[in-house]
Design a protein around this motif. Structure first.
Motif, PDB file in Angstrom:
ATOM      1  N   VAL A  97      46.390  38.063  22.427  1.00 60.20           N
ATOM      2  CA  VAL A  97      45.272  39.568  22.576  1.00 60.20           C
ATOM      3  C   VAL A  97      43.955  40.051  23.187  1.00 60.20           C
ATOM      4  O   VAL A  97      43.658  40.442  23.958  1.00 60.20           O
ATOM      5  CB  VAL A  97      44.349  39.460  20.840  1.00 60.20           C
ATOM      6  CG1 VAL A  97      43.204  40.314  20.270  1.00 60.20           C
ATOM      7  CG2 VAL A  97      45.426  39.259  19.721  1.00 60.20           C
ATOM      8  N   LYS A  98      43.559  38.270  23.627  1.00 58.60           N
ATOM      9  CA  LYS A  98      42.151  37.821  24.320  1.00 58.60           C
ATOM     10  C   LYS A  98      43.014  38.886  26.177  1.00 58.60           C
ATOM     11  O   LYS A  98      42.333  39.807  26.625  1.00 58.60           O
ATOM     12  CB  LYS A  98      42.390  36.828  25.131  1.00 58.60           C
ATOM     13  CG  LYS A  98      41.098  36.310  25.506  1.00 58.60           C
ATOM     14  CD  LYS A  98      40.945  35.345  25.837  1.00 58.60           C
ATOM     15  CE  LYS A  98      39.486  34.857  27.017  1.00 58.60           C
ATOM     16  NZ  LYS A  98      39.184  32.988  26.773  1.00 58.60           N
TER      17      LYS A  98
ATOM     18  N   GLU B  96      54.289  42.070  22.379  1.00 58.86           N
ATOM     19  CA  GLU B  96      52.711  42.683  24.190  1.00 58.86           C
ATOM     20  C   GLU B  96      53.907  43.544  24.551  1.00 58.86           C
ATOM     21  O   GLU B  96      53.254  44.398  25.538  1.00 58.86           O
ATOM     22  CB  GLU B  96      53.623  41.350  25.325  1.00 58.86           C
ATOM     23  CG  GLU B  96      52.874  40.840  26.191  1.00 58.86           C
ATOM     24  CD  GLU B  96      53.694  39.773  27.058  1.00 58.86           C
ATOM     25  OE1 GLU B  96      52.531  39.520  28.063  1.00 58.86           O
ATOM     26  OE2 GLU B  96      53.909  39.494  26.063  1.00 58.86           O
ATOM     27  N   ASN B  97      55.425  44.129  25.105  1.00 58.74           N
ATOM     28  CA  ASN B  97      56.061  45.615  25.293  1.00 58.74           C
ATOM     29  C   ASN B  97      55.453  46.116  24.829  1.00 58.74           C
ATOM     30  O   ASN B  97      54.853  47.608  25.683  1.00 58.74           O
ATOM     31  CB  ASN B  97      57.556  44.828  25.653  1.00 58.74           C
ATOM     32  CG  ASN B  97      57.732  44.239  26.497  1.00 58.74           C
ATOM     33  OD1 ASN B  97      57.321  43.852  27.474  1.00 58.74           O
ATOM     34  ND2 ASN B  97      58.759  43.347  25.950  1.00 58.74           N
ATOM     35  N   ALA B  98      54.905  46.194  23.471  1.00 56.47           N
ATOM     36  CA  ALA B  98      54.575  47.868  22.631  1.00 56.47           C
ATOM     37  C   ALA B  98      52.756  47.418  23.408  1.00 56.47           C
ATOM     38  O   ALA B  98      53.001  49.058  23.255  1.00 56.47           O
ATOM     39  CB  ALA B  98      54.233  47.624  21.128  1.00 56.47           C
TER      40      ALA B  98
ATOM     41  N   LEU C 209      49.250  50.273  27.223  1.00 60.40           N
ATOM     42  CA  LEU C 209      48.058  50.795  28.473  1.00 60.40           C
ATOM     43  C   LEU C 209      48.799  51.742  29.641  1.00 60.40           C
ATOM     44  O   LEU C 209      47.747  52.117  29.805  1.00 60.40           O
ATOM     45  CB  LEU C 209      48.050  49.217  28.934  1.00 60.40           C
ATOM     46  CG  LEU C 209      46.928  47.907  28.419  1.00 60.40           C
ATOM     47  CD1 LEU C 209      47.242  46.440  29.073  1.00 60.40           C
ATOM     48  CD2 LEU C 209      45.828  48.543  28.155  1.00 60.40           C
ATOM     49  N   LYS C 210      49.781  51.648  29.913  1.00 59.77           N
ATOM     50  CA  LYS C 210      50.910  52.935  30.773  1.00 59.77           C
ATOM     51  C   LYS C 210      50.270  53.975  30.085  1.00 59.77           C
ATOM     52  O   LYS C 210      49.431  54.434  30.755  1.00 59.77           O
ATOM     53  CB  LYS C 210      52.223  52.717  30.663  1.00 59.77           C
ATOM     54  CG  LYS C 210      52.616  53.318  31.809  1.00 59.77           C
ATOM     55  CD  LYS C 210      54.672  53.600  31.745  1.00 59.77           C
ATOM     56  CE  LYS C 210      54.553  54.499  33.063  1.00 59.77           C
ATOM     57  NZ  LYS C 210      56.506  54.001  33.102  1.00 59.77           N
ATOM     58  N   LEU C 211      50.398  54.714  28.506  1.00 57.10           N
ATOM     59  CA  LEU C 211      49.949  55.656  27.971  1.00 57.10           C
ATOM     60  C   LEU C 211      48.319  55.785  27.977  1.00 57.10           C
ATOM     61  O   LEU C 211      48.223  57.178  28.781  1.00 57.10           O
ATOM     62  CB  LEU C 211      50.156  55.679  26.584  1.00 57.10           C
ATOM     63  CG  LEU C 211      49.529  56.975  25.892  1.00 57.10           C
ATOM     64  CD1 LEU C 211      49.851  58.125  26.380  1.00 57.10           C
ATOM     65  CD2 LEU C 211      50.297  56.778  24.146  1.00 57.10           C
ATOM     66  N   PHE C 212      47.415  55.229  28.364  1.00 55.52           N
ATOM     67  CA  PHE C 212      46.168  55.261  28.125  1.00 55.52           C
ATOM     68  C   PHE C 212      45.760  55.615  30.073  1.00 55.52           C
ATOM     69  O   PHE C 212      44.809  56.270  30.482  1.00 55.52           O
ATOM     70  CB  PHE C 212      45.457  53.552  27.912  1.00 55.52           C
ATOM     71  CG  PHE C 212      43.735  53.605  28.322  1.00 55.52           C
ATOM     72  CD1 PHE C 212      43.372  54.587  26.846  1.00 55.52           C
ATOM     73  CD2 PHE C 212      43.169  53.184  29.215  1.00 55.52           C
ATOM     74  CE1 PHE C 212      42.062  53.915  27.266  1.00 55.52           C
ATOM     75  CE2 PHE C 212      41.969  53.219  29.584  1.00 55.52           C
ATOM     76  CZ  PHE C 212      41.379  53.717  28.242  1.00 55.52           C
ATOM     77  N   MET C 213      46.554  54.596  30.625  1.00 52.16           N
ATOM     78  CA  MET C 213      46.526  55.033  32.118  1.00 52.16           C
ATOM     79  C   MET C 213      46.972  56.820  32.935  1.00 52.16           C
ATOM     80  O   MET C 213      45.972  57.284  32.801  1.00 52.16           O
ATOM     81  CB  MET C 213      47.062  54.217  33.157  1.00 52.16           C
ATOM     82  CG  MET C 213      46.745  52.842  33.120  1.00 52.16           C
ATOM     83  SD  MET C 213      47.542  51.926  34.162  1.00 52.16           S
ATOM     84  CE  MET C 213      49.484  51.438  33.768  1.00 52.16           C
TER      85      MET C 213
END
Length: 287
Positions: A275-276, A235-237, A242-246
């Motif tokens: 996952v969802k 989950e933290n990974a 997601l932060k990298l994507f932003m």
């Protein structure tokens, strides 16, 4: 053990089918050379016979040549299948079926796979720190059933968890696609990917120091996701990715998105709700 695949005639039916079924189940396949579905299902059944080598007999009856047997069993359409166990007809299937249907039909009559018991013993030995004993037991399991790819995946895991990364990767690369595409196979492939990620970025302390100096350090965030996955914190990974994507969705040729999708596939079976939730978060960021 070798796969047992036999051509059946009127003369050998009693011995090869009825008598042999006292020891292992016999799957009788009524087929003909002109039958398209028969030709499609034959290699599937032969592969199953190899996968379950020695645990059942595949008995093939060519209805064009063995007309007496076809008439005796009132075969009206082909392919047609019958399973014998303890001298009795116990199951019948009609028409081309998926391999899962044959596995399900045979399952109640199959003797236990000795390699599975040895696998469990190897797991226990490894958990108790008996590394050499675990490897020895897996070697015995492989001899008991060379076609049980789970034995080889277990060996890969043990190599990996004990730090023998090169041995683990070499063995994994040699396994058939069926093994690599299984859930355990995908998990191992992912572990190698994340191991490579962290090896290229540096130690966890170095990553933390870089993020303390610059919380938008893309390489450090990517490395952090690798460490978190290796330490069973998906989950933290995913949050790090997601932060990298932003920050930079195109970083490393869309690495954040690609890695998230790989993690989704990896977790889908055991953690569908997680996952969802993160798939939705990624879609919200994309659109």
């Amino acid at each position: 053990m070798q796969a047992m695949i036999i051509d059946i005639t009127q003369e050998n039916f009693e011995q090869m089918v009825v008598q042999n079924s006292m020891h292992v189940p016999v799957l009788v396949d009524f087929w003909a050379p002109w039958c398209g579905p028969c030709k499609q299902i034959m290699p599937v059944l032969e592969k199953l016979a190899h996968d379950l080598a020695g645990r059942f007999i595949l008995a093939k009856i060519n209805t064009e040549e063995q007309t007496e047997l076809a008439n005796q069993f009132q075969i009206r359409s082909i392919p047609s299948f019958k399973i014998y166990h303890q001298g009795q007809l116990v199951e019948e299937l009609q028409g081309a079926q998926p391999v899962s249907a044959f596995q399900a039909a045979l399952e109640p009559y199959l003797k236990a796979d000795p390699s599975e018991e040895l696998r469990l013993q190897a797991h226990d030995a490894f958990a108790q720190g008996q590394y050499d004993q675990a490897i020895l037991l897996l070697g015995e399991a492989s001899k008991a059933n060379p076609n049980n790819f789970r034995v080889h995946l277990d060996l890969c895991k043990m190599y990996f968890q004990s730090g023998h990364l090169e041995q683990a990767q070499n063995l994994l690369e040699k396994l058939p696609d069926e093994a690599k595409e299984s859930q355990d196979g995908k998990s191992l492939m992912a572990l190698f990917k994340f191991t490579k990620i962290v090896a290229e970025v540096g130690s966890l302390e170095e990553i933390q120091a870089r993020l303390a100096a610059d919380q938008n350090d893309c390489e450090a965030l990517y490395g952090l996701s690798g460490y978190l996955m290796l330490n069973n914190d998906p989950e933290n990974a995913m949050q790090a990715l997601l932060k990298l994507f932003m920050i930079d969705r195109s970083y490393g040729d869309n690495l954040a998105q690609k890695t998230l999708i790989e993690i989704f596939e990896l977790l889908q079976q055991d953690h569908p709700e997680l996952v969802k939730a993160y798939r939705r978060k990624l879609q919200n960021l994309m659109f």
